[in-house]
Design an enzyme around this catalytic site. Sequence first.
Site, PDB file in Angstrom:
ATOM      1  N   ARG A   1      -6.287 -23.115  36.444  1.00 18.14           N
ATOM      2  CA  ARG A   1      -6.898 -22.723  35.171  1.00 18.14           C
ATOM      3  C   ARG A   1      -8.141 -21.871  35.372  1.00 18.14           C
ATOM      4  O   ARG A   1      -8.412 -20.950  34.605  1.00 18.14           O
ATOM      5  CB  ARG A   1      -7.277 -23.971  34.361  1.00 18.14           C
ATOM      6  CG  ARG A   1      -6.094 -24.596  33.697  1.00 18.14           C
ATOM      7  CD  ARG A   1      -6.508 -25.749  32.783  1.00 18.14           C
ATOM      8  NE  ARG A   1      -5.392 -26.649  32.633  1.00 18.14           N
ATOM      9  CZ  ARG A   1      -4.385 -26.458  31.771  1.00 18.14           C
ATOM     10  NH1 ARG A   1      -4.366 -25.422  30.984  1.00 18.14           N
ATOM     11  NH2 ARG A   1      -3.397 -27.326  31.711  1.00 18.14           N
TER      12      ARG A   1
ATOM     13  N   MET B   1      -1.670 -21.643  23.212  1.00 17.46           N
ATOM     14  CA  MET B   1      -1.135 -22.928  23.656  1.00 17.46           C
ATOM     15  C   MET B   1      -1.544 -23.301  25.083  1.00 17.46           C
ATOM     16  O   MET B   1      -0.786 -23.967  25.780  1.00 17.46           O
ATOM     17  CB  MET B   1       0.390 -22.929  23.525  1.00 17.46           C
ATOM     18  CG  MET B   1       0.887 -22.723  22.105  1.00 17.46           C
ATOM     19  SD  MET B   1       0.221 -23.921  20.934  1.00 17.46           S
ATOM     20  CE  MET B   1       1.243 -25.335  21.351  1.00 17.46           C
ATOM     21  N   ARG B   2      -2.721 -22.877  25.534  1.00 14.07           N
ATOM     22  CA  ARG B   2      -3.222 -23.314  26.842  1.00 14.07           C
ATOM     23  C   ARG B   2      -4.472 -24.149  26.614  1.00 14.07           C
ATOM     24  O   ARG B   2      -5.323 -23.794  25.781  1.00 14.07           O
ATOM     25  CB  ARG B   2      -3.624 -22.119  27.727  1.00 14.07           C
ATOM     26  CG  ARG B   2      -2.530 -21.151  28.026  1.00 14.07           C
ATOM     27  CD  ARG B   2      -1.340 -21.756  28.704  1.00 14.07           C
ATOM     28  NE  ARG B   2      -1.636 -22.324  30.007  1.00 14.07           N
ATOM     29  CZ  ARG B   2      -0.813 -23.130  30.679  1.00 14.07           C
ATOM     30  NH1 ARG B   2       0.337 -23.486  30.133  1.00 14.07           N
ATOM     31  NH2 ARG B   2      -1.133 -23.585  31.856  1.00 14.07           N
TER      32      ARG B   2
ATOM     33  N   HIS C   1      -6.391 -25.321  13.019  1.00 19.89           N
ATOM     34  CA  HIS C   1      -5.521 -26.462  13.326  1.00 19.89           C
ATOM     35  C   HIS C   1      -4.806 -26.898  12.039  1.00 19.89           C
ATOM     36  O   HIS C   1      -5.439 -26.988  10.985  1.00 19.89           O
ATOM     37  CB  HIS C   1      -6.346 -27.626  13.887  1.00 19.89           C
ATOM     38  CG  HIS C   1      -5.504 -28.816  14.219  1.00 19.89           C
ATOM     39  ND1 HIS C   1      -4.701 -28.875  15.339  1.00 19.89           N
ATOM     40  CD2 HIS C   1      -5.297 -29.976  13.546  1.00 19.89           C
ATOM     41  CE1 HIS C   1      -4.040 -30.013  15.350  1.00 19.89           C
ATOM     42  NE2 HIS C   1      -4.394 -30.708  14.270  1.00 19.89           N
TER      43      HIS C   1
ATOM     44  N   ASP D   1      -9.011 -30.285  19.582  1.00 15.84           N
ATOM     45  CA  ASP D   1      -9.007 -30.485  18.126  1.00 15.84           C
ATOM     46  C   ASP D   1     -10.227 -31.269  17.640  1.00 15.84           C
ATOM     47  O   ASP D   1     -10.160 -31.993  16.645  1.00 15.84           O
ATOM     48  CB  ASP D   1      -7.692 -31.144  17.662  1.00 15.84           C
ATOM     49  CG  ASP D   1      -6.494 -30.283  18.009  1.00 15.84           C
ATOM     50  OD1 ASP D   1      -6.637 -29.044  18.052  1.00 15.84           O
ATOM     51  OD2 ASP D   1      -5.412 -30.838  18.273  1.00 15.84           O
TER      52      ASP D   1
HETATM   53  C1  GRF Z   1      -0.524 -22.523  13.492  1.00 19.69           C
HETATM   54  O1  GRF Z   1       0.069 -23.537  12.736  1.00 19.69           O
HETATM   55  C2  GRF Z   1      -1.885 -22.938  13.985  1.00 19.69           C
HETATM   56  O2  GRF Z   1      -2.550 -23.768  13.088  1.00 19.69           O
HETATM   57  C3  GRF Z   1      -1.555 -23.701  15.239  1.00 19.69           C
HETATM   58  O3  GRF Z   1      -0.494 -22.992  15.806  1.00 19.69           O
HETATM   59  C4  GRF Z   1       0.220 -22.277  14.802  1.00 19.69           C
HETATM   60  C5  GRF Z   1       0.202 -20.836  15.186  1.00 19.69           C
HETATM   61  O4  GRF Z   1       0.976 -20.035  14.329  1.00 19.69           O
HETATM   62  N1  GRF Z   1      -2.728 -23.832  16.060  1.00 19.69           N
HETATM   63  P1  GRF Z   1       0.799 -18.484  14.354  1.00 19.69           P
HETATM   64  O5  GRF Z   1       1.071 -18.007  15.798  1.00 19.69           O
HETATM   65  O6  GRF Z   1      -0.584 -18.142  13.918  1.00 19.69           O
HETATM   66  O7  GRF Z   1       1.840 -17.943  13.414  1.00 19.69           O
END
Ligand code: GRF
Length: 218
Positions: A67, A92-93, A111, A147
């Site tokens: 990382r 997503m990391r 979130h 979060d």
């Molecule tokens: C969203 O629901 C956001 O709240 C979450 O991941 C999703 C991302 O969606 N953290 P997008 O890529 O913005 O369409």
Amino acid sequence: MAKTRTAILISGRGSNMAALIDAAEAADFPAEIALVLSNRPDAAGLAKARQRGVDTAVIDHRKFNDRATFEAALNRALSEGKIELVCLAGFMRLLTADFVDSWRNRLINIHPSILPAFKGLQTHERAIAAGVRIHGATAHFVRVTMDEGPVIVQGAVPVLPSDTAESLGERILAVEHRIYPIALALVAGRKARVVSEKVVVEQDGAHAGDALIVPLNA
Ligand code: GRF
């Protein structure tokens, strides 16, 4: 006042990213989206950013041993882009404490729940399973614990008896697209300050730190 140079970090479809870029097109919006960074070369959001004329970069986490070296590459791209503020939008990391602390109060996230309820993934399924009557989304400053962090703006919708995770998720996504630009404007415009780990909003206009309630028929 000069616009705050802002980067958006994505991993996927980038609908929140697109909402931020679209909002930032307004002449009086205090942030300029200077860069979209993805850790995934196949993120659909990259094309959406390019269509809107925003610079993009891919830093593929799989090409790094750990990382720390991945984040060093992220930081290089951010500093080359003279980035002052970072928005996570479906990134997503997990980020290390070093990275998060070095961007303290200059790193925000969206979130899909009313935090501190339903941290983590599958928030809509869990909201339905818990039988809550309202559910929503939160834009917040990022802290080391996932979060968690001072809340900037929240929005809520009713949970309907007929809701599935999909139908509820669609309504929540629309809320995300409304509140994230509001939060970015507050932070970039220096209207949202963190005091004792709570956000204080100094602004007279609409939504100044108020909850945004989206009625059933909105
Ligand atoms: C969203 O629901 C956001 O709240 C979450 O991941 C999703 C991302 O969606 N953290 P997008 O890529 O913005 O369409």
